[in-house]
Design a protein around this motif. Sequence first.
Motif, PDB file in Angstrom:
ATOM      1  N   THR A 127       0.873  -1.230  -0.093  1.00  0.00           N
ATOM      2  CA  THR A 127      -0.003   0.018   0.034  1.00  0.00           C
ATOM      3  C   THR A 127       0.894   1.270  -0.154  1.00  0.00           C
ATOM      4  O   THR A 127       1.935   1.190   0.656  1.00  0.00           O
ATOM      5  CB  THR A 127      -0.879  -0.080   1.159  1.00  0.00           C
ATOM      6  OG1 THR A 127      -1.711  -1.228   1.315  1.00  0.00           O
ATOM      7  CG2 THR A 127      -1.967   1.128   1.293  1.00  0.00           C
ATOM      8  N   ASN A 143      -4.671   0.532  -4.344  1.00  0.00           N
ATOM      9  CA  ASN A 143      -3.858   0.468  -3.048  1.00  0.00           C
ATOM     10  C   ASN A 143      -3.142   1.782  -2.731  1.00  0.00           C
ATOM     11  O   ASN A 143      -2.005   1.818  -2.280  1.00  0.00           O
ATOM     12  CB  ASN A 143      -3.099  -0.763  -3.220  1.00  0.00           C
ATOM     13  CG  ASN A 143      -1.863  -0.567  -4.416  1.00  0.00           C
ATOM     14  OD1 ASN A 143      -2.171   0.114  -5.445  1.00  0.00           O
ATOM     15  ND2 ASN A 143      -0.644  -1.276  -4.166  1.00  0.00           N
ATOM     16  N   ALA A 176      -4.171   2.729   6.001  1.00  0.00           N
ATOM     17  CA  ALA A 176      -3.054   1.864   4.851  1.00  0.00           C
ATOM     18  C   ALA A 176      -2.689   0.734   5.792  1.00  0.00           C
ATOM     19  O   ALA A 176      -2.631  -0.285   5.246  1.00  0.00           O
ATOM     20  CB  ALA A 176      -1.958   2.650   4.632  1.00  0.00           C
ATOM     21  N   CYS A 221      -3.363  -3.089   4.909  1.00  0.00           N
ATOM     22  CA  CYS A 221      -1.995  -4.079   4.882  1.00  0.00           C
ATOM     23  C   CYS A 221      -2.529  -5.469   5.915  1.00  0.00           C
ATOM     24  O   CYS A 221      -2.449  -6.614   5.295  1.00  0.00           O
ATOM     25  CB  CYS A 221      -1.002  -3.506   5.199  1.00  0.00           C
ATOM     26  SG  CYS A 221      -0.135  -2.486   3.843  1.00  0.00           S
ATOM     27  N   VAL A 247      -7.612  -0.352  -0.372  1.00  0.00           N
ATOM     28  CA  VAL A 247      -8.135   0.730   0.561  1.00  0.00           C
ATOM     29  C   VAL A 247      -9.592   1.100   0.654  1.00  0.00           C
ATOM     30  O   VAL A 247     -10.118   1.634   1.460  1.00  0.00           O
ATOM     31  CB  VAL A 247      -6.998   2.126   0.292  1.00  0.00           C
ATOM     32  CG1 VAL A 247      -5.900   1.713   0.336  1.00  0.00           C
ATOM     33  CG2 VAL A 247      -7.635   2.336  -1.393  1.00  0.00           C
TER      34      VAL A 247
END
Length: 416
Positions: A141, A350, A385, A389, A395
């Motif tokens: 990301t 991302n 973020a 992950c 996102v």
Amino acid sequence: MKKYDVIVLGGGFAGVAAAIASAREGAKTLLVEKGNALGGAAVNCLVNPFMPYSTKIDGVLTELSQGIFTEINKRLEAKNAIVNRHFLEEELKFVLNDMVLEAGVELLFHAYLYAASKENGKIKSISVATKCGPVELEANTFVDASGDAQLAYLAGCPTVLGREPDHLCQPMTLCFRVGNVDREKFLAGRPAFQMAYAEAKKAGTIKNPREDILVFKFLVPNVLHFNTTRIVKKNPTDPFDVTAAEIEARRQAEEIYQWLKQNANGLENSFLMSTASEIGVRESRMIVGDYVLTESDCRAFTKFEDGIAACNYDIDIHNPEGSGTSHYYFPEGEFYTIPYRSLIPKEAENLLVAGRCISSDHCAQASYRIMPTVCSLGEAAGVAAGMACRAGIGVREINVEALKENLKRYGAFLGI
């Protein structure tokens, strides 16, 4: 190739907050900065002080930028490095370094982004220019806190420049400082030298298009801080235009200082102490995101369901064409929130964007562009973020209510 969970581009307030927040969420985080210190416009462009970011809600003075921004302020206070929103940028460098490293963020200075690799809507890696040549960096990301939406632009995400329909941006300004000043004598004569300045502009003696002289007391005794040069009709994303802007702004700084020395009291023994190492940019590219924040949203004090930051700084527009500065001030107790969707650029799965280059129109950007607010935007982007992950998702897929709860847990103000 080095691989990270999250890579944040840009070490200003938005990028620092994003990197700290991402690392606190457990993500292996790299913060990439083109210069040699953290702080962005505050340290590179000498932008000072912090603009107002509080209002009275039910009679209680409430700061709208809290969380990491409050932590920064407390550390500056502990160093006696901030008074009434005016701060010492040299101390700020130490504070931000400490906070980033304590959070476990890896830092990379002197690295300038020039390319991004994207496949099927997902950014795979970025390439930065360094002293040893190109370096490629990979992450799950990314957070673009470059100020100019540089990563989003290079990754092929749609962006806009400046205002519609002419794409002119708010003026660029080179701040400068004058030392060994009798400040009280100088400031007592402000009405007289402002009138004389207006006359000098009419006569053509002063070439600077700004309508008056904007000057602040600085934290250091006998020093004045000037935010008064004005470069119009230049593109902040064009390197040749920025070069011309730097040259002209430094000429304006010298012109104004020499004129003041002849026409204002208290500067008899003064000297031009410093000009910023970079010209300050108020506005440049903005992403086209899942939601475009508008002036109407701001004036309606809109509280979005996915609001992740709050703001009430006035809609402060320095004329992109020449003289004049317009303001719309929010009533006491009123504010708007900024939706998470405005941090998500179209055509990327991302990537999040934080800072003055989120998705908005020209007038809304004139309000939220200040350092306290972009710090809040960065914190939201970093938490999001890290959450993305950890869950192995894009996102857009994160639970926004969970994001808001996490932000509140970290001390952020999201409204009432």
